[in-house]
Design a protein around this motif. Structure first.
Motif, PDB file in Angstrom:
ATOM      1  N   TYR A  26     -16.718   0.155   1.156  1.00 52.78           N
ATOM      2  CA  TYR A  26     -16.665  -1.318   1.178  1.00 52.78           C
ATOM      3  C   TYR A  26     -17.915  -1.864   0.502  1.00 52.78           C
ATOM      4  O   TYR A  26     -19.034  -1.432   0.804  1.00 52.78           O
TER       5      TYR A  26
ATOM      6  N   VAL B 187      -7.184   3.808   0.849  1.00 53.60           N
ATOM      7  CA  VAL B 187      -7.690   2.838  -0.124  1.00 53.60           C
ATOM      8  C   VAL B 187      -9.061   3.300  -0.603  1.00 53.60           C
ATOM      9  O   VAL B 187      -9.927   3.675   0.187  1.00 53.60           O
TER      10      VAL B 187
ATOM     11  N   ARG C 294     -14.046   5.615   7.950  1.00 50.90           N
ATOM     12  CA  ARG C 294     -12.701   5.863   8.466  1.00 50.90           C
ATOM     13  C   ARG C 294     -12.725   5.632   9.972  1.00 50.90           C
ATOM     14  O   ARG C 294     -13.654   6.068  10.656  1.00 50.90           O
TER      15      ARG C 294
ATOM     16  N   VAL D  86      -8.717  -3.096  -3.197  1.00 46.00           N
ATOM     17  CA  VAL D  86      -8.359  -4.321  -2.486  1.00 46.00           C
ATOM     18  C   VAL D  86      -9.538  -5.286  -2.601  1.00 46.00           C
ATOM     19  O   VAL D  86     -10.698  -4.876  -2.477  1.00 46.00           O
TER      20      VAL D  86
ATOM     21  N   THR E  25     -14.877  -6.962   5.710  1.00 43.92           N
ATOM     22  CA  THR E  25     -14.436  -6.109   6.807  1.00 43.92           C
ATOM     23  C   THR E  25     -15.641  -5.521   7.529  1.00 43.92           C
ATOM     24  O   THR E  25     -15.686  -5.480   8.759  1.00 43.92           O
TER      25      THR E  25
ATOM     26  N   THR F  71     -12.855   5.024   3.094  1.00 40.79           N
ATOM     27  CA  THR F  71     -12.908   3.902   2.154  1.00 40.79           C
ATOM     28  C   THR F  71     -14.329   3.368   2.036  1.00 40.79           C
ATOM     29  O   THR F  71     -15.047   3.251   3.018  1.00 40.79           O
TER      30      THR F  71
ATOM     31  N   VAL G 126     -12.816  -1.460  -1.239  1.00 42.96           N
ATOM     32  CA  VAL G 126     -12.557  -2.824  -0.778  1.00 42.96           C
ATOM     33  C   VAL G 126     -13.750  -3.683  -1.185  1.00 42.96           C
ATOM     34  O   VAL G 126     -14.892  -3.364  -0.856  1.00 42.96           O
TER      35      VAL G 126
ATOM     36  N   TRP H  35      -6.446  -4.958   9.138  1.00 45.53           N
ATOM     37  CA  TRP H  35      -6.367  -4.360   7.811  1.00 45.53           C
ATOM     38  C   TRP H  35      -6.949  -2.952   7.726  1.00 45.53           C
ATOM     39  O   TRP H  35      -6.394  -2.092   7.034  1.00 45.53           O
ATOM     40  N   ALA H  36      -8.081  -2.729   8.379  1.00 41.40           N
ATOM     41  CA  ALA H  36      -8.772  -1.442   8.230  1.00 41.40           C
ATOM     42  C   ALA H  36      -7.870  -0.242   8.571  1.00 41.40           C
ATOM     43  O   ALA H  36      -7.928   0.782   7.873  1.00 41.40           O
TER      44      ALA H  36
ATOM     45  N   LEU I 274       0.828  -1.202   0.000  1.00 43.30           N
ATOM     46  CA  LEU I 274       0.000   0.000   0.000  1.00 43.30           C
ATOM     47  C   LEU I 274       0.865   1.256   0.000  1.00 43.30           C
ATOM     48  O   LEU I 274       0.563   2.240  -0.704  1.00 43.30           O
TER      49      LEU I 274
ATOM     50  N   PHE J  84      -5.951   0.424   5.520  1.00 41.55           N
ATOM     51  CA  PHE J  84      -6.806   1.001   4.481  1.00 41.55           C
ATOM     52  C   PHE J  84      -7.010   2.494   4.739  1.00 41.55           C
ATOM     53  O   PHE J  84      -7.027   3.304   3.798  1.00 41.55           O
ATOM     54  N   ASP J  85      -7.186   2.859   6.006  1.00 36.05           N
ATOM     55  CA  ASP J  85      -7.336   4.276   6.358  1.00 36.05           C
ATOM     56  C   ASP J  85      -6.051   5.045   6.070  1.00 36.05           C
ATOM     57  O   ASP J  85      -6.077   6.119   5.454  1.00 36.05           O
TER      58      ASP J  85
END
Length: 423
Positions: free
Chosen positions: A421, A380, A398, A348, A354, A419, A383, A371-372, A334, A375-376
């Motif tokens: 999802y 990202v 977030r 992703v 998630t 992000t 997802v 993972w989150a 990332l 991602f923040d």
């Protein structure tokens, strides 16, 4: 002719054929019906399915499926099956239909499954074999031209379909990295085998995407949680049906797969992924020996496939099996994507969710915890998950909370908002 009716009835009656087949195991052939080792009464081709070796001319490839390499502007893997062992399998490609390259050798990956493991979905005869072997073939092709349509055929010794245009397929490489031209892709998980699965593939064919993301639980050859061979029910040959039903699409549209819990087929290897490694060729560039954990890019989009089984408390057979290796690789990847000025978006994809409100499998705590935050941190954009058999889209999230409400067909800025999802 009427005067020869009795002769032919006596010589070729169904009762005679069935009696020969029942006693010897021999099968009908195009020119004659023979017992093993018997002399032919008249010339003609003969195929004995119980023979140790079958002539290559009698075998046809099936189940073609292609995938991009890490650089889809230059790299493609072509994969397929044959019903028995063949010699010198190959792929031939070209930019003009029918004008193909010399044969490019393919790798054979033979996967043997004991019948004692399995609960076949279709009846098998009493004298069924103790095991079945599936033959998967793979050819990696590199140094292709970007943004170019290629035509190809697959074959082996004794069978070269180069002049049979009906057996030709095609694919298109990606434009050179860094471009920002418009393209589309499709994604889903949990397809399975059957008429609904065929209908979904037909939708993909109609959309004609640049590629498809298949996010785990692909064939449902395994019924159960996955990773429990003493409890899970399994039929290896459902994979044959999976590849055949999807071939009209997968032969020309690259399918990039992620692992689901139903891919944890514990009979083949300690991690359960031996079957996947036989059937698919993904970039797998996270580390030497990683399975379906990889990164790649399409134009200005960086894409990452993760193994959700590594963080899954819901189906914990492979929980933390990478011992933190996947998490460290994810952070590095990332960071590299975000530092690349030619990558505008990061996508992703993996199997487990998630965030989800589904009552069955729900949200995955391991993904939220591990993972989150990454991602923040690296903003990202999107997802994508399967696992829960529903459709859901979050508002941008977030730090575990929705930042703003986004209506259907609305716009969000991941830099400011967080992000999104999608299940």
């Amino acid at each position: 002719m009427a005067e020869k009716h009795d002769k032919f009835v006596n010589q070729y009656s169904r009762r005679t054929l069935f009696r020969v087949g029942a006693v010897s195991g021999a099968v009908l052939a195009a020119g004659s019906v023979l017992l093993p080792g018997s002399a032919a009464a008249s010339p003609g081709p003969t195929v004995l399915l119980n023979a140790d070796k079958v002539a290559g001319s009698a075998l046809r490839p099936f189940g073609r499926h292609i995938a991009f390499g890490a650089d889809p502007s230059q790299q493609v893997a072509v994969s397929w099956q044959v019903p028995a062992a063949v010699t010198a399998p190959f792929v031939r490609i070209g930019t003009v239909p029918g004008d193909f390259s010399p044969p490019i050798p393919a790798e054979v990956r033979a996967l043997t499954s004991q019948m004692s493991w399995q609960h076949p979905v279709e009846e098998v005869p009493p004298n069924s074999p103790k095991s079945i072997t599936q033959y998967y073939l793979h050819a990696r092709i590199d140094r292709l031209l970007p943004n170019t349509t290629y035509y190809y055929v697959v074959g082996h010794e004794g069978y070269d379909p180069a002049t049979r245009l009906g057996e030709m397929a095609s694919f298109r490489t990606a434009p050179a990295p860094g471009g920002d031209g418009t393209f589309s892709f499709t994604a889903f998980g949990d397809q399975g085998v059957g008429y609904n699965a065929v209908a979904t593939s037909s939708l993909i064919a109609g959309l004609d995407p640049a590629f498809h993301l298949a996010m785990g639980d692909l064939s449902y050859a395994l019924e159960g949680e996955g990773g429990h061979p003493e409890e899970d029910k399994y039929d290896a040959r459902l994979w044959d049906s999976f590849f055949v039903q999807n071939e009209p699409v997968t032969a020309g549209i690259p399918w990039m797969m992620a692992l689901g819990n139903h891919e944890m087929e514990g009979w083949y290897s300690a991690d359960g992924y031996g079957g996947v490694r036989a059937r698919f060729t993904m970039p797998d560039n996270a580390w030497d020996g990683s399975t379906c954990i990889y990164s790649w890019r399409y134009q200005n989009v960086g894409l990452i496939s993760l193994d959700g089984n590594d963080v899954c408390y819901n189906s914990p057979s492979n929980l933390d099996y990478t011992k933190g290796r996947q998490l460290k690789w994810l952070g590095r990847t990332l960071a590299a994507f975000r530092a690349d000025p030619t990558i505008d978006f990061i996508v992703v994809y993996c199997h487990q969710c998630t965030y989800s409100t589904c009552h069955s499998n729900g949200a995955e705590l391991g993904a939220q915890k591990d993972w989150a935050p990454l991602f923040d941190k690296y903003q990202v954009d999107l997802v994508l998950n399967g696992h829960n058999h529903i459709y859901e889209r979050t508002d941008p999230i977030r730090a575990g909370k929705a930042v703003k409400k986004v209506p259907s067909r609305g716009t969000t800025d991941p830099v400011k908002d967080g992000t999104t999802y999608i299940t």
